[in-house]
Design a protein around this motif. Structure first.
Motif, PDB file in Angstrom:
ATOM      1  N   LYS A 119      33.067  45.823  50.979  1.00 50.23           N
ATOM      2  CA  LYS A 119      32.966  46.464  49.671  1.00 50.23           C
ATOM      3  C   LYS A 119      32.511  45.433  48.642  1.00 50.23           C
ATOM      4  CE  LYS A 119      36.432  49.962  50.680  1.00 50.23           C
ATOM      5  NZ  LYS A 119      37.659  50.623  50.231  1.00 50.23           N
ATOM      6  N   GLU A 120      31.315  45.644  48.106  1.00 51.58           N
ATOM      7  CA  GLU A 120      30.746  44.727  47.117  1.00 51.58           C
ATOM      8  C   GLU A 120      31.524  44.815  45.805  1.00 51.58           C
ATOM      9  OE1 GLU A 120      28.225  42.558  47.720  1.00 51.58           O
ATOM     10  OE2 GLU A 120      28.115  43.302  49.777  1.00 51.58           O
ATOM     11  N   VAL A 121      31.749  43.672  45.195  1.00 53.55           N
ATOM     12  CA  VAL A 121      32.430  43.614  43.912  1.00 53.55           C
ATOM     13  C   VAL A 121      31.436  43.948  42.805  1.00 53.55           C
ATOM     14  CG1 VAL A 121      33.554  42.037  42.282  1.00 53.55           C
ATOM     15  CG2 VAL A 121      34.172  41.992  44.691  1.00 53.55           C
ATOM     16  N   LYS A 122      31.868  44.772  41.866  1.00 51.98           N
ATOM     17  CA  LYS A 122      31.037  45.117  40.712  1.00 51.98           C
ATOM     18  C   LYS A 122      31.156  43.960  39.713  1.00 51.98           C
ATOM     19  CE  LYS A 122      31.838  50.022  41.373  1.00 51.98           C
ATOM     20  NZ  LYS A 122      32.523  51.213  40.863  1.00 51.98           N
ATOM     21  N   THR A 123      30.149  43.110  39.702  1.00 55.51           N
ATOM     22  CA  THR A 123      30.231  41.882  38.898  1.00 55.51           C
ATOM     23  C   THR A 123      30.292  42.163  37.400  1.00 55.51           C
ATOM     24  OG1 THR A 123      27.825  41.649  38.962  1.00 55.51           O
ATOM     25  CG2 THR A 123      29.083  40.483  40.655  1.00 55.51           C
ATOM     26  N   GLU A 124      29.638  43.243  36.944  1.00 53.27           N
ATOM     27  CA  GLU A 124      29.615  43.531  35.507  1.00 53.27           C
ATOM     28  C   GLU A 124      30.965  44.009  34.978  1.00 53.27           C
ATOM     29  OE1 GLU A 124      28.852  47.178  37.746  1.00 53.27           O
ATOM     30  OE2 GLU A 124      27.867  45.224  37.846  1.00 53.27           O
ATOM     31  N   SER A 125      31.809  44.574  35.839  1.00 57.40           N
ATOM     32  CA  SER A 125      33.115  45.065  35.369  1.00 57.40           C
ATOM     33  C   SER A 125      34.279  44.246  35.921  1.00 57.40           C
ATOM     34  CB  SER A 125      33.281  46.548  35.732  1.00 57.40           C
ATOM     35  OG  SER A 125      33.090  46.747  37.112  1.00 57.40           O
ATOM     36  N   SER A 126      33.986  43.163  36.624  1.00 58.30           N
ATOM     37  CA  SER A 126      35.019  42.257  37.115  1.00 58.30           C
ATOM     38  C   SER A 126      35.085  41.043  36.192  1.00 58.30           C
ATOM     39  CB  SER A 126      34.708  41.820  38.545  1.00 58.30           C
ATOM     40  OG  SER A 126      34.720  42.923  39.422  1.00 58.30           O
ATOM     41  N   LYS A 127      36.229  40.384  36.184  1.00 55.67           N
ATOM     42  CA  LYS A 127      36.420  39.295  35.224  1.00 55.67           C
ATOM     43  C   LYS A 127      37.253  38.179  35.852  1.00 55.67           C
ATOM     44  CE  LYS A 127      38.248  38.696  30.532  1.00 55.67           C
ATOM     45  NZ  LYS A 127      38.890  39.369  29.418  1.00 55.67           N
ATOM     46  N   VAL A 128      36.864  36.935  35.593  1.00 51.79           N
ATOM     47  CA  VAL A 128      37.650  35.779  35.999  1.00 51.79           C
ATOM     48  C   VAL A 128      38.007  34.995  34.739  1.00 51.79           C
ATOM     49  CG1 VAL A 128      37.745  33.647  37.340  1.00 51.79           C
ATOM     50  CG2 VAL A 128      36.524  35.636  38.247  1.00 51.79           C
ATOM     51  N   VAL A 129      39.299  34.775  34.534  1.00 51.22           N
ATOM     52  CA  VAL A 129      39.808  34.015  33.388  1.00 51.22           C
ATOM     53  C   VAL A 129      40.375  32.699  33.921  1.00 51.22           C
ATOM     54  CG1 VAL A 129      41.529  33.976  31.536  1.00 51.22           C
ATOM     55  CG2 VAL A 129      40.337  36.108  32.083  1.00 51.22           C
ATOM     56  N   TRP A 130      40.027  31.592  33.260  1.00 50.05           N
ATOM     57  CA  TRP A 130      40.583  30.292  33.613  1.00 50.05           C
ATOM     58  C   TRP A 130      41.487  29.811  32.481  1.00 50.05           C
ATOM     59  CZ3 TRP A 130      39.735  26.413  30.183  1.00 50.05           C
ATOM     60  CH2 TRP A 130      38.630  26.523  29.347  1.00 50.05           C
ATOM     61  N   LYS A 131      42.472  28.985  32.844  1.00 53.15           N
ATOM     62  CA  LYS A 131      43.313  28.355  31.826  1.00 53.15           C
ATOM     63  C   LYS A 131      43.623  26.942  32.295  1.00 53.15           C
ATOM     64  CE  LYS A 131      47.132  29.033  28.695  1.00 53.15           C
ATOM     65  NZ  LYS A 131      48.130  29.965  28.184  1.00 53.15           N
TER      66      LYS A 131
END
Length: 192
Positions: A29-41
């Motif tokens: 299942k391909e990830v929808k890159t436009e609606s996925s999010k990665v947050v770094w801290k």
């Protein structure tokens, strides 16, 4: 009687061979890159900074409804801070992209490839994978939860393992309040 035993043996053999060579279909299942999010801290002695980074491509692999694998490519050129504005944001974003940190000109992507997936509950898993940053690959273990077509993963990454040295007490002495902790957090909210 001999024919009956012989027929049963042949049927059993055919059934065993059929089951042995039957594969369970895995669904990628391909990830929808436009609606996925990665947050770094990231954390330092005097506080912290946070921001986002984009997923270039990614997929999760399922066997029926069970997570079995995954792989992601992160676009390191998109790393940016979200807790600053103006000149300070520009300075931090530029510094993160420089050779002091992630050297995105020479290393524009990072990758994560799942190597082992263990269920820890109905919708939760512990994953061990290979994370590659700046051309260096190290194993990481993290948690991921899946609900329908969404997933959330949390990782702690030790930047010193990837030769990200700036402000690290693992490489430099006497930094005092200029020290930046080696571990940073990643939280990924994925849609697929």
């Amino acid at each position: 009687m001999k024919n009956t035993i012989k027929n049963l043996a042949i049927i059993a053999f055919v059934a065993l061979v059929t089951v042995s060579f039957t594969t369970v279909d895995k669904e990628k299942k391909e990830v929808k890159t436009e609606s996925s999010k990665v947050v770094w801290k990231g954390y330092k002695v005097t506080g912290s900074h946070e921001g986002t980074i984009a997923i270039k491509s990614g997929a999760l692999v399922f066997e029926e409804e069970t997570l079995k694998g995954g792989e992601f490519v992160i676009d390191m050129t998109t790393i940016n801070s979200t807790d600053l504005q103006g000149e300070y944001k520009g300075k931090l974003d530029g510094h993160l992209k420089s050779d002091d940190f992630f050297g995105v000109e020479a290393h524009p992507t990072a990758t994560l490839v799942f190597k082992d997936v263990q269920a820890t509950g109905k919708n939760s898993y512990t994953v061990t994978g290979d994370l590659t940053i700046k051309g260096k690959t190290n194993p990481v273990t993290f948690s991921i939860s899946i609900y329908g077509s969404k997933a959330t993963a949390t990782l702690k990454v030790d930047r010193s393992k990837y030769d990200v040295r700036y402000g690290s007490t693992s490489f430099f002495d006497g930094l005092k309040d200029k020290a930046i902790y080696d571990e940073f957090d990643l939280v990924a909210d994925l849609e697929f």
